[in-house]
Design an enzyme around this catalytic site. Structure first.
Site, PDB file in Angstrom:
ATOM      1  N   LYS A 192       0.848  -1.200   0.000  1.00  0.00           N
ATOM      2  CA  LYS A 192       0.000   0.000   0.000  1.00  0.00           C
ATOM      3  C   LYS A 192       0.878   1.242   0.000  1.00  0.00           C
ATOM      4  O   LYS A 192       1.526   1.549   0.991  1.00  0.00           O
ATOM      5  CB  LYS A 192      -0.934   0.047   1.196  1.00  0.00           C
ATOM      6  N   GLU A 266      10.124   0.790  10.370  1.00  0.00           N
ATOM      7  CA  GLU A 266      11.138   1.823  10.194  1.00  0.00           C
ATOM      8  C   GLU A 266      10.417   3.136  10.421  1.00  0.00           C
ATOM      9  O   GLU A 266       9.601   3.544   9.618  1.00  0.00           O
ATOM     10  CB  GLU A 266      11.743   1.705   8.795  1.00  0.00           C
ATOM     11  N   GLU A 397       9.755  15.228  15.948  1.00  0.00           N
ATOM     12  CA  GLU A 397      10.160  15.172  14.546  1.00  0.00           C
ATOM     13  C   GLU A 397       9.303  16.166  13.763  1.00  0.00           C
ATOM     14  O   GLU A 397       8.084  16.110  13.814  1.00  0.00           O
ATOM     15  CB  GLU A 397       9.941  13.751  14.012  1.00  0.00           C
TER      16      GLU A 397
END
Lengths: 794, 350
Positions: A192, A266, A397
């Site tokens: 996906k 990840e 982040e």
């Protein structure tokens, strides 16, 4: 006026657009840019569609189908149906297919590059020179692994059908990182792509089909997070690989807990970029450009936290500001720009919000003087100085072109600041002193370290994080294991897990002797000392005949807390040499051997029969195995295209919690503890709940074997309750659980919060055999690979 | 969409976002005027020299992306190529040079592009010439005479070019002779051994004496980087040469095994930038040797523009040392004008 004569005076740059006509034609050819999914070798009829826009202009590029759970299901079925034939054709045939994919990428390199740039907004220079060549490189490299699979991964088999969910920042490259190893391992795929950037995946699926890849081996289902959720929830997959935010990674970890689906994640990063005072500062500036203004900073491993030696910080910041003035931002298709568009207005808003928070925090913000393009989704390069570690822009982040800068005084303070984050993806170290660089690299908790460089990638080197940046590696030998399982394990039945019988009244004592037996009180073993249970309760241990043969401490949360503290305090063990660790393991074996008959008797008393002696012998054998391995689980020097070396170092996970299998009271304990400590981990061990006495006897062996305090800590009691506390403890880095599925589910779910490495197993394993009970599989779980890139040349 | 890399005329008009803090440069970085003060040099500063660090791999990575990050097309490319011609030291340094071929070279320097091409480009009025003509001492009188009235200076390679190992007094005398013969620019070579042995005092003294001998003539210091072994040596030699009063630093004689490369050029221009930041003095840069293609010239111009800024894209601060480059540039210009790929034989040879 732009006459030749006027430009001769100004020496300005002009427009240098890359043509997009071939891509527009490709889109036209597909029902005027309306796409279904690519399943079983063909595009499906499109369903409900959503718009895919060019972020540089906001204009519509294409419409793609929102994948439903039925769409996901049919793609998984297609992948399942294709699996047997894909496995059967063998490594060489798969190598040919993957080689053809590499060639297809090269033959259509510009089409893919331009399509990627239109869809994502990143500069054509990057897609042309970095993304697409790396994609081809990844397929070439993994064509090689397919060819070598049978010999280099003997005893392993492809995990099966893989669900793969990829992000929007490197759409096709992330596809390659996921698809290439899966295909090489003999797996089939349902991929996906990200909602914002699905087009190159669709294009690639079509190219792969044209290149002869069998139908169903690679399926692409487009859609948003709901489609991803359907894929995560599908029980027809054997493996899930995800690249994206830590937040979603945790959701996926919880959602797949106890399913047996192999998982690699990840996730995000806040990677430190450390500059020492002897660095080549002009090169550092370009390193920063490559670290945080590459792909508009939308890079999970972006060097977003600049840590500078205090003495050179003003000079470096001045150089950075001057450099930022010369960066060019504009149409991503222009060949003469450095920065393109942010992928989507949603992401742009997030960047603005965080930058505003930084300004509100009182940090000094600086942006270059030039104007942004009047329209489109752009954000200027941004530098924050005078930030404190507590600021939100330091903690979170940002995923945009925003750099925060802090200073340090000493190398150890640099390390402390670098590790002061939940993330651990990458880091960059700048110094001209090799002693310093190679001293710092192992101390940074990150899966990748770039020395005097940043954002270098190659298929031959593993990529992946420590801590909350996820687990698993992509690329290299270490990456292949993410798509393989031990062959014996694929059809293993569930293990039996005999638990203690209900708590009966104490049954008699000894009979026929003049004196009562001398009472023995097994305690916990914490920090090298025997410790009584905090709660002051004990649990009876029943022998094979139902009689009470002892009582062990009933551990509670505080006992676990104390044990974890002791394990953390013993972190010097990780720095002990392999030789030293081997000596201690041999010594443990020696001291166990001295007391072999006592341990054998104890085992027989607990489980009945007379197998105790054999179990003790096997345990000594196993200790020898890991004493042998302690100085032999070598890393590697990867062959990356670089003048330099890329060192793949096997580092210990850190503090490991070990829940031992119920059968084999001694061998089960040794089989987990020995590899864990051989690799430099410190441990908190929950012995077999039913048969704990072999482990509690064992601490006396440890006490006499020169094992440093805190390397092995033993807490007895109710396994699943103790393990829950361990799984919820943020200072525990990994947890191994050999017990029933329900317990494994709880462990995996609770471990999501700090992204512990988990190894759970409820299927039967033959602990007595060398093939299943020991070896590299255990060592891999006891370590994580750090790739250190060291370019050289004077 | 437009590319933006221009100062915002009015930052308050930048939209609803808060006004951005803009670049404040130190005094040493104020915009440069049209005419410049020559670099007077400084005392030898070994603290500065020894603190220089250069990471070769990182330099090479940056240099490799300059041609991939920047490109100019169409009118921009034509204009940049014209600029390259004006920055060219049209050079002949061969043992068989005679008055005849030097006169031919000078004629080409006066008139480097065919008139039909300059007319088509609309630049006839710019009276484009090369930056200088560069010859051995023996050819200086011929060149001076051939260029009389053109305003094109004659540059002489000097000081025992290319090895630079003749007696120091002879080398100094050679400079004086060339200056006396009318050379306005002197390209000196340094003793590579001083660099290789780290004898910075000797290097400094040598260059300073050459500069003194040059008088009003501008001095370009050839480092012969192909014989300096390391990037750090290149950087330190550049700094010492500037401290000793060089007007330009130059990469190569054209006779070393390795000619001007972008990584070496990058190291040298970064030193020019650093020297300016430290002292406020301006030094020019001349890559020489091996630059034969128009595309390569554009890459050099992009490097200079990126690392030093537009002011360095003028012949008083930037030169190419080249002989074959001009013909390729002429071919590209003709191609721009006609749309046809051009033949070398149609360009009048130097």
């Amino acid at each position: 006026m732009t006459t030749v004569a006027s430009i001769f005076e100004t020496m300005a740059y002009g427009p240098a657009p890359e043509g997009d006509a071939p891509v527009r034609e490709w889109l036209e050819r597909h029902q005027l840019g309306t796409f279904g999914h690519f399943v079983n070798g063909a595009f499906t009829k499109h369903g409900t569609t959503f718009a895919v826009n060019d972020p540089a202009t906001g204009s519509l590029l294409a419409k793609v189908t929102q994948g439903t759970s039925d769409d996901v299901d049919s793609a998984v079925r297609a992948a399942r149906a294709a699996l047997p034939a894909w496995q059967q054709i063998g490594g060489h045939a798969r190598a040919r297919h993957i080689y053809a994919l590499a060639r297809a990428v090269q033959k259509h390199a510009r089409l893919l590059a331009v399509l990627e740039t239109l869809d994502n907004g990143k500069p054509i220079r990057e897609t042309r020179d970095l993304d697409i060549p790396l994609v081809a490189r990844h397929f070439y490299h993994h064509a090689g692994w397919a060819q070598l699979l049978d010999t280099e991964f003997e005893g392993c088999a492809g995990v099966g059908v893989c669900g793969q969910i990829i992000p929007w920042n490197f759409p096709l490259l992330m596809l390659a990182w996921k698809v290439a190893p899966a295909l090489a391992a003999g797996c089939t795929v349902v991929l996906k792509p990200a909602e914002f950037t699905p087009l190159t995946a669709l294009c690639f699926a079509e190219l792969a089909h044209d290149a002869g890849l069998p139908a169903g081996v690679l399926n692409v289902v487009t859609g948003d997070g709901e489609t991803g959720k359907a894929l995560v929830a599908h029980r027809g997959i054997d493996k899930l690989a995800f690249t994206g935010s830590t937040e979603v990674g945790k959701v996926i970890r919880r959602a797949t807990a106890g399913t047996g689906i192999k998982l690699s994640l990840e996730l995000g990063g806040k990677s430190p970029f450390i500059v020492f005072d002897d660095a080549d500062l002009d090169s550092v500036v370009e390193g920063v450009v490559d670290a945080i203004w590459f792909n508009q900073g939308q890079v999970c491993c972006a060097g977003s936290r600049l840590l500078v030696h205090e003495g050179v910080a003003p000079a470096l910041e001045e150089k950075l500001r001057a450099r930022m003035e010369t960066l060019r931002i504009g149409s991503p298709l222009d060949k003469s720009i450095d920065m393109g568009a942010i992928v989507d207005p949603i992401q742009l808003d997030r960047i603005r919000t965080l930058v505003n928070a930084g300004v509100a925090d009182g940090s000094q913000m600086w942006q270059p003087s030039w104007a942004l393009p009047a329209t489109g989704c752009f954000y200027p390069p941004t530098l924050f100085t005078g930030v404190s570690p507590a600021a939100r822009i330091v903690q979170e982040e940002i995923f945009g072109p925003v750099l925060v800068s802090m200073t340090f005084r000493t190398p150890s303070e640099a390390v402390e600041l670098a590790n002061n984050t939940p993330f651990g993806l990458a880091s960059s170290i700048w110094t001209e002193n090799i002693n310093l660089a190679l001293d710092i690299a192992p101390k940074i908790k990150s899966g990748i370290v770039w020395v005097n460089s940043s954002n270098l990638f190659d298929a031959a080197a593993g990529f992946g994080g420590y801590k909350e940046s996820g687990f698993g590696r992509e690329g290299g030998r270490e990456g292949m294991y993410e798509y393989l399982v031990p062959s014996w394990k694929r059809d293993a039945p569930d293990a039996t897990d005999p638990m203690p019988a209900a708590n009966n009244a104490r049954v008699g004592s000894t009979s026929g002797t003049a004196l009562p037996a001398l009472d023995r009180t097994p305690k916990f073993f914490i920090g090298g000392k025997q410790a009584r249970p905090d709660g002051g309760y004990t649990l009876p241990v029943r022998g094979a005949d139902g009689s009470t043969i002892g009582e062990v401490g009933d551990g509670n949360r505080k006992d676990i807390r104390n044990a974890v503290s002791a394990a953390l305090a013993a972190k010097g063990w990780a720095r002990a040499t392999g030789h030293n660790r081997a000596q201690i393991l041999y010594y443990i074996a020696e001291n166990l051997s001295v007391r072999a008959s006592e341990f054998a008797g104890r085992i027989d008393a607990m489980i009945g029969g007379s197998g105790g002696q054999v179990e003790v012998e096997r345990s000594i054998d196993r200790l020898f195995t890991y004493a042998a391995w302690a100085d032999k689980h070598d890393g590697a020097v990867h062959s990356v295209p670089l003048r330099g070396v890329t060192l793949a170092m096997n580092e210990p996970i850190g503090c490991l919690a070990l829940a031992c299998p119920t059968p084999h009271p001694l061998l089960g304990f040794v089989s987990l503890v020995a590899p864990a400590i051989a690799m430099g981990n410190t441990t908190v061990v929950i012995p077999s709940e039913r048969y704990p006495l072999a482990a509690t006897d064992f601490y006396q062996v440890l006490e006499t074997s020169d094992l440093p305090d805190g390397v092995v800590n033993i807490i007895t009691g109710a396994r699943d309750a103790l393990v829950k506390t361990l799984a919820e403890h943020d200072e525990v880095d990994g947890i191994w659980y050999f017990g029933p599925r329900a317990g494994a589910t709880a462990v995996e779910r609770a471990s999501a919060d700090n992204m512990k490495r988990t190894w759970t197993e409820w299927t039967a394993r033959d602990w007595t055999s060398a093939a299943q009970g020991e070896g590299r599989e255990f060592l891999r779980h006891a370590t994580q690979v750090k790739n250190i890139w060291i370019p050289y040349g004077e | 969409m437009t590319i933006s890399n221009r100062p915002t005329p009015d930052t308050s008009a930048a939209g609803p976002a808060p006004a951005r803090p803009t670049l404040v440069r130190p005094a040493a970085s104020t915009p440069l005027g049209a005419s410049l003060e020559r670099n007077p040099g400084t005392p030898l500063d070994l603290d500065v020299v020894r603190a220089i660090r250069v990471n070769r791999s990182a330099v090479e990575r940056r240099a490799a992306t300059i041609p991939t990050r920047r490109t100019v097309k169409k009118e921009w490319q034509a204009a940049w190529l014209l600029r390259a011609i004006t920055c060219m030291d049209l050079t002949t340094l061969a043992g068989d040079d005679t008055a005849g071929n030097v006169r031919r070279l000078c004629a080409k320097a006066r008139n480097p592009i065919r008139d039909d091409i300059t007319a088509a480009l609309g630049v006839s009025h710019l009276r484009i010439t090369t930056g200088a003509v560069c010859v051995y001492h023996a050819m200086v009188p011929t060149a001076v005479e051939a260029l009389a009235g053109s305003g094109i200076p004659v540059a002489a390679v000097s000081t025992g070019f290319p090895a630079g190992l003749s007696p120091i007094e002879q080398r100094i005398a050679e400079i004086r002779a060339s200056v006396a013969a009318g050379a306005q620019e002197i390209d000196i070579v340094v003793t590579r051994g001083h660099v290789l042995t780290g004898n910075w005092h000797a290097l400094y003294d040598e260059v300073q004496r050459f500069r003194e001998a040059c008088g009003d003539a501008h001095m370009k210091t050839i480092l012969a980087t192909g014989e300096l072994a390391t990037m750090t040596n290149v950087a330190r030699a550049s700094m010492v040469a500037m401290q000793a009063g060089s007007d330009f630093i130059k990469t190569s004689t054209g006779k070393e095994p390795e000619n001007a490369t972008l990584p070496v050029g990058l190291v040298m221009v970064r030193m020019i930038r650093a020297y300016r930041e430290q002292t406020g003095h301006i030094v020019g840069f001349k890559p020489a040797g091996g630059i034969r293609a128009a595309k390569g010239a554009l890459d050099w111009l992009a490097l200079i523009k990126e690392e030093l800024g537009d002011r360095w894209l003028r012949p008083d601060l930037f030169r190419f040392g080249a002989s074959g480059l001009l013909t390729d540039i002429e071919r590209q210009l003709e191609h721009f004008v006609t749309g046809r790929y051009a033949a070398a034989y149609r360009q009048p040879m130097p």
